[in-house]
Design a protein around this motif. Structure first.
Motif, PDB file in Angstrom:
ATOM      1  N   ALA A 165      -2.129   2.880  -4.780  1.00 27.64           N
ATOM      2  CA  ALA A 165      -2.226   3.964  -4.675  1.00 27.64           C
ATOM      3  C   ALA A 165      -3.967   4.075  -4.055  1.00 27.64           C
ATOM      4  CB  ALA A 165      -0.988   4.538  -4.556  1.00 27.64           C
ATOM      5  N   ASP A 166      -4.554   3.470  -5.442  1.00 26.31           N
ATOM      6  CA  ASP A 166      -5.698   3.733  -5.234  1.00 26.31           C
ATOM      7  C   ASP A 166      -6.524   3.355  -3.939  1.00 26.31           C
ATOM      8  OD1 ASP A 166      -8.590   3.654  -5.417  1.00 26.31           O
ATOM      9  OD2 ASP A 166      -8.872   2.163  -7.196  1.00 26.31           O
ATOM     10  N   GLN A 167      -6.694   4.096  -2.748  1.00 26.37           N
ATOM     11  CA  GLN A 167      -7.616   3.769  -1.742  1.00 26.37           C
ATOM     12  C   GLN A 167      -8.654   2.674  -1.647  1.00 26.37           C
ATOM     13  OE1 GLN A 167      -5.415   5.098   0.955  1.00 26.37           O
ATOM     14  NE2 GLN A 167      -3.629   5.575  -1.095  1.00 26.37           N
ATOM     15  N   ALA A 168      -9.530   2.654  -3.070  1.00 30.06           N
ATOM     16  CA  ALA A 168      -9.961   2.518  -2.661  1.00 30.06           C
ATOM     17  C   ALA A 168      -9.575   0.642  -2.710  1.00 30.06           C
ATOM     18  CB  ALA A 168     -11.008   2.294  -2.733  1.00 30.06           C
ATOM     19  N   GLU A 169      -9.404   0.171  -3.007  1.00 34.03           N
ATOM     20  CA  GLU A 169      -7.986  -1.227  -2.925  1.00 34.03           C
ATOM     21  C   GLU A 169      -7.623  -1.402  -2.432  1.00 34.03           C
ATOM     22  OE1 GLU A 169      -9.456  -2.787  -5.735  1.00 34.03           O
ATOM     23  OE2 GLU A 169     -11.132  -1.611  -5.733  1.00 34.03           O
ATOM     24  N   VAL A 170      -6.856  -0.139  -1.457  1.00 38.15           N
ATOM     25  CA  VAL A 170      -5.367  -0.678  -1.221  1.00 38.15           C
ATOM     26  C   VAL A 170      -5.890  -0.904   0.277  1.00 38.15           C
ATOM     27  CG1 VAL A 170      -5.805   1.324   0.727  1.00 38.15           C
ATOM     28  CG2 VAL A 170      -3.808   0.632  -0.090  1.00 38.15           C
ATOM     29  N   THR A 171      -5.295  -2.384   0.281  1.00 37.98           N
ATOM     30  CA  THR A 171      -4.842  -3.377   1.924  1.00 37.98           C
ATOM     31  C   THR A 171      -4.026  -3.054   3.295  1.00 37.98           C
ATOM     32  OG1 THR A 171      -2.969  -4.526   1.330  1.00 37.98           O
ATOM     33  CG2 THR A 171      -5.000  -5.686   0.903  1.00 37.98           C
ATOM     34  N   LEU A 172      -4.796  -2.744   4.003  1.00 40.90           N
ATOM     35  CA  LEU A 172      -3.747  -2.541   5.511  1.00 40.90           C
ATOM     36  C   LEU A 172      -2.584  -2.546   5.380  1.00 40.90           C
ATOM     37  CD1 LEU A 172      -6.286  -2.745   7.902  1.00 40.90           C
ATOM     38  CD2 LEU A 172      -5.986  -0.993   6.833  1.00 40.90           C
ATOM     39  N   ALA A 173      -1.811  -3.753   4.946  1.00 43.46           N
ATOM     40  CA  ALA A 173      -0.703  -4.555   5.083  1.00 43.46           C
ATOM     41  C   ALA A 173       0.031  -4.670   3.454  1.00 43.46           C
ATOM     42  CB  ALA A 173      -0.258  -5.180   6.117  1.00 43.46           C
ATOM     43  N   PRO A 174       0.967  -4.968   3.948  1.00 46.44           N
ATOM     44  CA  PRO A 174       1.586  -5.282   2.399  1.00 46.44           C
ATOM     45  C   PRO A 174       0.942  -6.938   2.363  1.00 46.44           C
ATOM     46  CG  PRO A 174       3.329  -5.151   3.786  1.00 46.44           C
ATOM     47  CD  PRO A 174       2.663  -5.118   4.819  1.00 46.44           C
ATOM     48  N   PRO A 191       0.697  -1.145  -0.372  1.00 51.00           N
ATOM     49  CA  PRO A 191      -0.383  -0.124   0.183  1.00 51.00           C
ATOM     50  C   PRO A 191       0.685   1.480  -0.540  1.00 51.00           C
ATOM     51  CG  PRO A 191       0.085  -0.675   2.032  1.00 51.00           C
ATOM     52  CD  PRO A 191       0.508  -1.731   1.162  1.00 51.00           C
ATOM     53  N   THR A 192       0.332   1.919  -0.836  1.00 50.39           N
ATOM     54  CA  THR A 192       1.013   3.275  -0.692  1.00 50.39           C
ATOM     55  C   THR A 192       0.469   4.661  -0.715  1.00 50.39           C
ATOM     56  OG1 THR A 192       3.262   5.358  -2.234  1.00 50.39           O
ATOM     57  CG2 THR A 192       1.252   3.628  -3.525  1.00 50.39           C
ATOM     58  N   ARG A 193       0.823   5.727  -0.206  1.00 51.19           N
ATOM     59  CA  ARG A 193      -0.562   6.699  -0.342  1.00 51.19           C
ATOM     60  C   ARG A 193       0.182   8.412  -1.092  1.00 51.19           C
ATOM     61  NH1 ARG A 193       0.613   5.896   5.542  1.00 51.19           N
ATOM     62  NH2 ARG A 193      -1.650   5.222   6.445  1.00 51.19           N
ATOM     63  N   ASP A 194       1.823   7.823  -2.146  1.00 49.40           N
ATOM     64  CA  ASP A 194       1.686   8.947  -2.766  1.00 49.40           C
ATOM     65  C   ASP A 194       2.379   7.707  -3.883  1.00 49.40           C
ATOM     66  OD1 ASP A 194       3.881  10.458  -4.569  1.00 49.40           O
ATOM     67  OD2 ASP A 194       3.894  12.003  -2.697  1.00 49.40           O
ATOM     68  N   LEU A 195       2.095   7.358  -5.110  1.00 44.72           N
ATOM     69  CA  LEU A 195       2.853   6.712  -5.469  1.00 44.72           C
ATOM     70  C   LEU A 195       4.032   7.225  -6.699  1.00 44.72           C
ATOM     71  CD1 LEU A 195       2.441   4.428  -7.267  1.00 44.72           C
ATOM     72  CD2 LEU A 195       1.184   4.918  -9.002  1.00 44.72           C
ATOM     73  N   ALA A 196       4.079   8.522  -6.532  1.00 43.55           N
ATOM     74  CA  ALA A 196       5.251   8.574  -7.848  1.00 43.55           C
ATOM     75  C   ALA A 196       6.807   8.801  -6.398  1.00 43.55           C
ATOM     76  CB  ALA A 196       5.623  10.443  -7.889  1.00 43.55           C
ATOM     77  N   SER A 197       6.571   8.829  -5.582  1.00 44.92           N
ATOM     78  CA  SER A 197       7.346   9.132  -4.530  1.00 44.92           C
ATOM     79  C   SER A 197       7.976   7.546  -4.506  1.00 44.92           C
ATOM     80  CB  SER A 197       7.512   9.986  -3.211  1.00 44.92           C
ATOM     81  OG  SER A 197       6.463   9.326  -2.500  1.00 44.92           O
ATOM     82  N   THR A 247      -2.647   5.034 -10.064  1.00 49.76           N
ATOM     83  CA  THR A 247      -2.271   4.904  -8.861  1.00 49.76           C
ATOM     84  C   THR A 247      -2.027   3.505  -8.873  1.00 49.76           C
ATOM     85  OG1 THR A 247      -4.652   3.323  -9.138  1.00 49.76           O
ATOM     86  CG2 THR A 247      -4.470   5.966  -8.359  1.00 49.76           C
ATOM     87  N   TYR A 248      -1.458   2.886  -9.957  1.00 47.81           N
ATOM     88  CA  TYR A 248      -0.706   1.231  -9.243  1.00 47.81           C
ATOM     89  C   TYR A 248       0.447   1.544 -10.495  1.00 47.81           C
ATOM     90  CZ  TYR A 248      -0.635  -3.663  -8.262  1.00 47.81           C
ATOM     91  OH  TYR A 248       0.169  -4.330  -7.633  1.00 47.81           O
ATOM     92  N   ALA A 249       1.348   1.044 -10.228  1.00 47.21           N
ATOM     93  CA  ALA A 249       3.341   0.381 -10.581  1.00 47.21           C
ATOM     94  C   ALA A 249       3.265  -0.562 -10.000  1.00 47.21           C
ATOM     95  CB  ALA A 249       3.590   1.946 -10.500  1.00 47.21           C
ATOM     96  N   CYS A 250       4.506  -1.571 -10.566  1.00 45.98           N
ATOM     97  CA  CYS A 250       4.830  -2.386 -10.509  1.00 45.98           C
ATOM     98  C   CYS A 250       6.098  -2.608 -11.569  1.00 45.98           C
ATOM     99  CB  CYS A 250       3.803  -3.798 -10.167  1.00 45.98           C
ATOM    100  SG  CYS A 250       3.502  -4.467 -12.399  1.00 45.98           S
ATOM    101  N   VAL A 273     -13.101 -15.352   2.474  1.00 46.92           N
ATOM    102  CA  VAL A 273     -12.728 -14.741   1.526  1.00 46.92           C
ATOM    103  C   VAL A 273     -12.722 -13.140   1.573  1.00 46.92           C
ATOM    104  CG1 VAL A 273     -13.255 -13.884  -1.613  1.00 46.92           C
ATOM    105  CG2 VAL A 273     -13.328 -16.235  -0.384  1.00 46.92           C
ATOM    106  N   THR A 274     -12.136 -12.330   1.407  1.00 48.35           N
ATOM    107  CA  THR A 274     -12.125 -11.257   1.386  1.00 48.35           C
ATOM    108  C   THR A 274     -12.621  -9.979  -0.015  1.00 48.35           C
ATOM    109  OG1 THR A 274      -9.661 -10.527   1.555  1.00 48.35           O
ATOM    110  CG2 THR A 274     -10.940 -10.899   3.476  1.00 48.35           C
ATOM    111  N   LYS A 275     -11.923 -10.655  -1.372  1.00 52.58           N
ATOM    112  CA  LYS A 275     -13.107 -10.160  -2.021  1.00 52.58           C
ATOM    113  C   LYS A 275     -12.914 -11.044  -3.549  1.00 52.58           C
ATOM    114  CE  LYS A 275     -10.981  -5.637  -3.975  1.00 52.58           C
ATOM    115  NZ  LYS A 275     -10.228  -4.807  -4.870  1.00 52.58           N
ATOM    116  N   ALA A 276     -14.035 -10.879  -3.818  1.00 50.14           N
ATOM    117  CA  ALA A 276     -13.909 -12.277  -4.895  1.00 50.14           C
ATOM    118  C   ALA A 276     -13.599 -12.345  -6.423  1.00 50.14           C
ATOM    119  CB  ALA A 276     -15.768 -11.968  -5.104  1.00 50.14           C
TER     120      ALA A 276
END
Length: 113
Positions: free
Chosen positions: A50-59, A10-16, A35-38, A82-85
């Motif tokens: 970085a999408d706050q609607a999709e981000v998990t609380l931990a890695p 999870p990240t709050r600032d994708l660019a940084s 909101t996503y890079a990998c 199951v937390t997300k179908a």
């Protein structure tokens, strides 16, 4: 055989976050929207969410499996919630679940290519 192939952070600032991993570790990040890079090494990759609607609380460890539906059946038969179908994303499909200790994980099946 199933194996971990991805860790989503999870990240709050994708660019940084991208700059950090690129400068410190030399990891080339590929963007998938605002909101996503990998990394795309083909080994164990790092994703930045970085999408706050999709981000998990931990890695989020992601486990590569050969049959997503069979894995979902095994997870639910073992009593894991199951937390997300199952959903699609660029490159495959996955679902999220919690292990007996409450850790959130994902199982994914790559698109055949």
């Amino acid at each position: 055989m199933a194996r971990p192939n991805f860790i989503e952070l999870p990240t709050r600032d994708l660019a940084s976050s991208q700059v950090f991993f690129e400068q410190v570790f030399g990891m080339k990040m590929t963007g998938f929207g605002p909101t996503y890079a990998c990394t795309l090494t083909g080994d164990v990759d790092i994703g930045l969410q970085a999408d706050q609607a999709e981000v998990t609380l931990a890695p989020l460890p992601v486990i590569d499996v050969n049959d997503l539906e069979a894995t979902l059946a095994a997870v639910t038969a073992a009593g894991a919630p199951v937390t997300k179908a199952i959903f699609s994303f660029p490159g495959g499909r996955r679902f999220h679940f919690r292990d007996p200790s409450g850790n959130e994980l994902a199982a994914m099946q790559a698109d055949p290519a």
